[in-house]
Design a protein around this motif. Structure first.
Motif, PDB file in Angstrom:
ATOM      1  N   LEU A  97       0.853  -1.182   0.000  1.00  0.00           N
ATOM      2  CA  LEU A  97       0.000   0.000   0.000  1.00  0.00           C
ATOM      3  C   LEU A  97       0.894   1.239   0.000  1.00  0.00           C
ATOM      4  CD1 LEU A  97      -3.136   0.680   0.433  1.00  0.00           C
ATOM      5  CD2 LEU A  97      -2.471   1.141   2.803  1.00  0.00           C
ATOM      6  N   GLU A  98       0.581   2.182  -0.890  1.00  0.00           N
ATOM      7  CA  GLU A  98       1.298   3.451  -0.895  1.00  0.00           C
ATOM      8  C   GLU A  98       0.387   4.529  -0.314  1.00  0.00           C
ATOM      9  OE1 GLU A  98       2.760   4.123  -4.855  1.00  0.00           O
ATOM     10  OE2 GLU A  98       4.548   2.913  -4.479  1.00  0.00           O
ATOM     11  N   VAL A  99       0.980   5.403   0.472  1.00  0.00           N
ATOM     12  CA  VAL A  99       0.231   6.474   1.120  1.00  0.00           C
ATOM     13  C   VAL A  99       0.840   7.803   0.689  1.00  0.00           C
ATOM     14  CG1 VAL A  99      -0.571   7.401   3.317  1.00  0.00           C
ATOM     15  CG2 VAL A  99      -0.164   4.939   3.089  1.00  0.00           C
ATOM     16  N   ILE A 100       0.013   8.677   0.150  1.00  0.00           N
ATOM     17  CA  ILE A 100       0.491   9.962  -0.352  1.00  0.00           C
ATOM     18  C   ILE A 100      -0.130  11.068   0.480  1.00  0.00           C
ATOM     19  CG2 ILE A 100       0.583  11.508  -2.368  1.00  0.00           C
ATOM     20  CD1 ILE A 100       0.054   8.799  -4.000  1.00  0.00           C
ATOM     21  N   CYS A 101       0.685  12.032   0.879  1.00  0.00           N
ATOM     22  CA  CYS A 101       0.190  13.204   1.580  1.00  0.00           C
ATOM     23  C   CYS A 101       0.434  14.416   0.683  1.00  0.00           C
ATOM     24  CB  CYS A 101       0.880  13.379   2.926  1.00  0.00           C
ATOM     25  SG  CYS A 101       0.097  14.628   3.978  1.00  0.00           S
ATOM     26  N   ARG A 102      -0.613  15.193   0.457  1.00  0.00           N
ATOM     27  CA  ARG A 102      -0.539  16.286  -0.512  1.00  0.00           C
ATOM     28  C   ARG A 102      -0.786  17.650   0.150  1.00  0.00           C
ATOM     29  NH1 ARG A 102      -0.678  14.198  -5.684  1.00  0.00           N
ATOM     30  NH2 ARG A 102      -1.441  12.048  -5.932  1.00  0.00           N
ATOM     31  N   TYR A 103       0.136  18.575  -0.097  1.00  0.00           N
ATOM     32  CA  TYR A 103      -0.020  19.961   0.339  1.00  0.00           C
ATOM     33  C   TYR A 103      -0.505  20.849  -0.804  1.00  0.00           C
ATOM     34  CZ  TYR A 103       2.316  19.426   4.895  1.00  0.00           C
ATOM     35  OH  TYR A 103       2.649  19.088   6.190  1.00  0.00           O
ATOM     36  N   LYS A 104      -0.372  20.364  -2.047  1.00  0.00           N
ATOM     37  CA  LYS A 104      -0.762  21.140  -3.229  1.00  0.00           C
ATOM     38  C   LYS A 104      -1.486  20.237  -4.222  1.00  0.00           C
ATOM     39  CE  LYS A 104       1.608  25.115  -2.410  1.00  0.00           C
ATOM     40  NZ  LYS A 104       1.025  26.473  -2.411  1.00  0.00           N
ATOM     41  N   ALA A 105      -2.408  20.834  -4.976  1.00  0.00           N
ATOM     42  CA  ALA A 105      -3.155  20.095  -5.997  1.00  0.00           C
ATOM     43  C   ALA A 105      -2.338  20.046  -7.293  1.00  0.00           C
ATOM     44  CB  ALA A 105      -4.497  20.770  -6.247  1.00  0.00           C
ATOM     45  N   VAL A 106      -1.520  19.024  -7.412  1.00  0.00           N
ATOM     46  CA  VAL A 106      -0.692  18.837  -8.607  1.00  0.00           C
ATOM     47  C   VAL A 106      -0.701  17.358  -8.997  1.00  0.00           C
ATOM     48  CG1 VAL A 106       0.842  20.807  -8.182  1.00  0.00           C
ATOM     49  CG2 VAL A 106       1.389  18.586  -7.172  1.00  0.00           C
ATOM     50  N   GLY A 107      -0.078  17.068 -10.132  1.00  0.00           N
ATOM     51  CA  GLY A 107       0.081  15.677 -10.561  1.00  0.00           C
ATOM     52  C   GLY A 107      -1.244  14.982 -10.781  1.00  0.00           C
ATOM     53  N   SER A 108      -1.312  13.720 -10.364  1.00  0.00           N
ATOM     54  CA  SER A 108      -2.504  12.909 -10.603  1.00  0.00           C
ATOM     55  C   SER A 108      -3.717  13.456  -9.860  1.00  0.00           C
ATOM     56  CB  SER A 108      -2.250  11.450 -10.202  1.00  0.00           C
ATOM     57  OG  SER A 108      -1.939  11.361  -8.825  1.00  0.00           O
ATOM     58  N   GLU A 128      -4.144  10.185   0.751  1.00  0.00           N
ATOM     59  CA  GLU A 128      -4.816   9.193  -0.092  1.00  0.00           C
ATOM     60  C   GLU A 128      -3.996   7.909  -0.113  1.00  0.00           C
ATOM     61  OE1 GLU A 128      -5.257  11.202  -3.837  1.00  0.00           O
ATOM     62  OE2 GLU A 128      -3.314  10.548  -4.576  1.00  0.00           O
ATOM     63  N   THR A 129      -4.683   6.798  -0.314  1.00  0.00           N
ATOM     64  CA  THR A 129      -4.034   5.493  -0.312  1.00  0.00           C
ATOM     65  C   THR A 129      -4.265   4.794  -1.647  1.00  0.00           C
ATOM     66  OG1 THR A 129      -6.011   4.664   0.819  1.00  0.00           O
ATOM     67  CG2 THR A 129      -4.089   5.097   2.185  1.00  0.00           C
ATOM     68  N   THR A 130      -3.240   4.119  -2.134  1.00  0.00           N
ATOM     69  CA  THR A 130      -3.344   3.373  -3.387  1.00  0.00           C
ATOM     70  C   THR A 130      -2.720   1.990  -3.207  1.00  0.00           C
ATOM     71  OG1 THR A 130      -1.208   4.105  -4.317  1.00  0.00           O
ATOM     72  CG2 THR A 130      -3.112   5.509  -4.713  1.00  0.00           C
ATOM     73  N   PHE A 131      -3.332   0.993  -3.835  1.00  0.00           N
ATOM     74  CA  PHE A 131      -2.738  -0.342  -3.845  1.00  0.00           C
ATOM     75  C   PHE A 131      -1.562  -0.363  -4.816  1.00  0.00           C
ATOM     76  CE2 PHE A 131      -7.081  -2.057  -2.585  1.00  0.00           C
ATOM     77  CZ  PHE A 131      -6.675  -2.421  -1.316  1.00  0.00           C
ATOM     78  N   LYS A 132      -0.474  -0.994  -4.418  1.00  0.00           N
ATOM     79  CA  LYS A 132       0.670  -1.134  -5.326  1.00  0.00           C
ATOM     80  C   LYS A 132       0.343  -2.224  -6.350  1.00  0.00           C
ATOM     81  CE  LYS A 132       4.902  -0.846  -3.803  1.00  0.00           C
ATOM     82  NZ  LYS A 132       6.144  -1.019  -3.038  1.00  0.00           N
ATOM     83  N   ASN A 133       0.056  -1.804  -7.566  1.00  0.00           N
ATOM     84  CA  ASN A 133      -0.260  -2.742  -8.640  1.00  0.00           C
ATOM     85  C   ASN A 133       0.007  -2.033  -9.963  1.00  0.00           C
ATOM     86  OD1 ASN A 133      -1.734  -4.199 -10.724  1.00  0.00           O
ATOM     87  ND2 ASN A 133      -2.701  -5.342  -9.063  1.00  0.00           N
ATOM     88  N   ASP A 134       1.168  -2.349 -10.547  1.00  0.00           N
ATOM     89  CA  ASP A 134       1.578  -1.668 -11.774  1.00  0.00           C
ATOM     90  C   ASP A 134       0.573  -1.862 -12.903  1.00  0.00           C
ATOM     91  OD1 ASP A 134       3.813  -0.977 -10.358  1.00  0.00           O
ATOM     92  OD2 ASP A 134       5.131  -2.463 -11.297  1.00  0.00           O
ATOM     93  N   GLU A 135       0.073  -3.092 -13.054  1.00  0.00           N
ATOM     94  CA  GLU A 135      -0.827  -3.398 -14.158  1.00  0.00           C
ATOM     95  C   GLU A 135      -2.136  -2.615 -14.072  1.00  0.00           C
ATOM     96  OE1 GLU A 135      -1.485  -7.580 -14.489  1.00  0.00           O
ATOM     97  OE2 GLU A 135       0.627  -8.041 -14.898  1.00  0.00           O
TER      98      GLU A 135
END
Length: 228
Positions: A97-108, A128-135
Motif C-alpha cells: 500500500l502506498e500512502v500519499i500526503c498532498r499539500y498542493k493540488a498537482v500531478g494525478s 490518499e491510499t493506493t494499492f501497489k499494482n503496476d498493471e
C-alpha cells in the motif's frame, strides 16, 4: 552477523539477519526510462553512481527525527560504509500500500479533480491510499475499502493517517527551513506482530515533489541542495 538474501528489489536488496531483523542494501540503480531518471517508473532505467548512498543518508536523517518524535518506524540503525540499513520485521498491508500526503493540488490529484480545484492550490495535508499494482495503475482505495476488504482495521487506518500527516510535517518543515517547498510525498507503511502501524521502506528525494521559488526540483538536484 550472518545474512541471507530474501528479496532482490529494483533499488534495494533485502537480507534476513540471524537476530530476527532485516538488512536493506541500497543500490545505485534507479527507476526510469531510456536512461532518464523517473521515480514514477516501474523498471530500472539507469544507474547513478552514489544515489544509493544519498538515499540512505536522507532516510537516516529523517528516520532518526521521526523516531525521536515518538512515531513508530522500522528503522534500527545504518552503515554508510556498506550502504545498508537494519530494520525491524514488518508485514505490508495487503500486497503493498502506498500512502500519499498532498499539500498542493498537482500531478494525478489535479488530473482527477481539475473540475473542482486550480492547479497548485493549497490542500490541508490531504491523505490518499493506493494499492501497489503496476498493471492496474496503482488504484485508489478509500478507508471503507481497506476495512471492508480486510486489508486493515479502522483503527489502523486512523493511525496510518495521523502518522502520515505528522511525518509529512516533519519533512516539509525541514525542507522549508532550506527554502524548499514540498508539494507532496509518498510513504509506505507496514505493521508489527502486534498490529502496530509503522513507517517502512525509505524517505528519499525520489518519493517527494519539491519546488524552489515555484520551480520543480528534480530528485538528484534536491539531494545536492538538501545536503549542501
Amino acid at each position: 552477523m550472518e545474512k541471507k538474501l530474501v528479496y532482490t528489489g529494483k533499488t534495494k536488496d533485502v537480507y534476513a539477519l540471524n537476530n530476527g531483523n532485516y538488512l536493506l542494501k541500497f543500490k545505485d540503480d534507479c527507476t526510469g526510462k531510456d536512461g532518464v531518471f523517473d521515480p514514477g517508473e516501474n523498471s530500472v532505467g539507469l544507474t547513478i553512481d552514489g544515489v544509493g548512498d544519498v538515499n540512505l543518508r536522507m532516510s537516516i536523517y529523517f528516520f532518526e527525527k521521526i523516531n525521536a518524535a515518538g512515531i513508530r518506524t522500522h528503522y534500527v540503525s545504518a552503515d554508510l560504509d556498506n550502504t545498508t540499513m537494519e530494520v525491524l520485521p514488518a508485514k505490508v498491508f495487503g500486497k503493498g500500500l502506498e500512502v500519499i500526503c498532498r499539500y498542493k493540488a498537482v500531478g494525478s490529484f489535479f488530473r482527477r479533480y481539475s473540475d473542482y480545484c486550480t492547479e497548485g492550490q493549497d490542500l490541508p495535508a490531504y491523505v490518499e491510499t493506493t494499492f501497489k499494482n503496476d498493471e492496474k495503475g496503482d488504484p485508489l482505495v478509500t478507508k471503507d475499502g481497506l476495512v471492508d476488504l480486510g486489508v486493515m482495521t479502522a483503527q489502523q487506518y486512523d493511525d496510518l493517517k495521523d502518522m502520515t500527516q505528522k511525518i509529512t510535517k516533519i519533512v516539509a518543515d525541514d525542507l522549508k527551513a532550506k527554502g524548499l517547498d514540498m508539494y507532496d510525498i509518498k510513504f509506505e507503511f507496514g505493521y508489527d506482530a502486534d498490529g502496530n502501524v509503522m513507517l517502512i521502506d525509505e524517505i528519499a528525494s525520489g518519493n517527494m515533489r519539491v519546488y524552489k521559488d515555484g520551480q520543480y526540483i528534480d530528485p538528484m538536484t534536491l539531494n545536492g541542495l538538501f545536503f549542501a
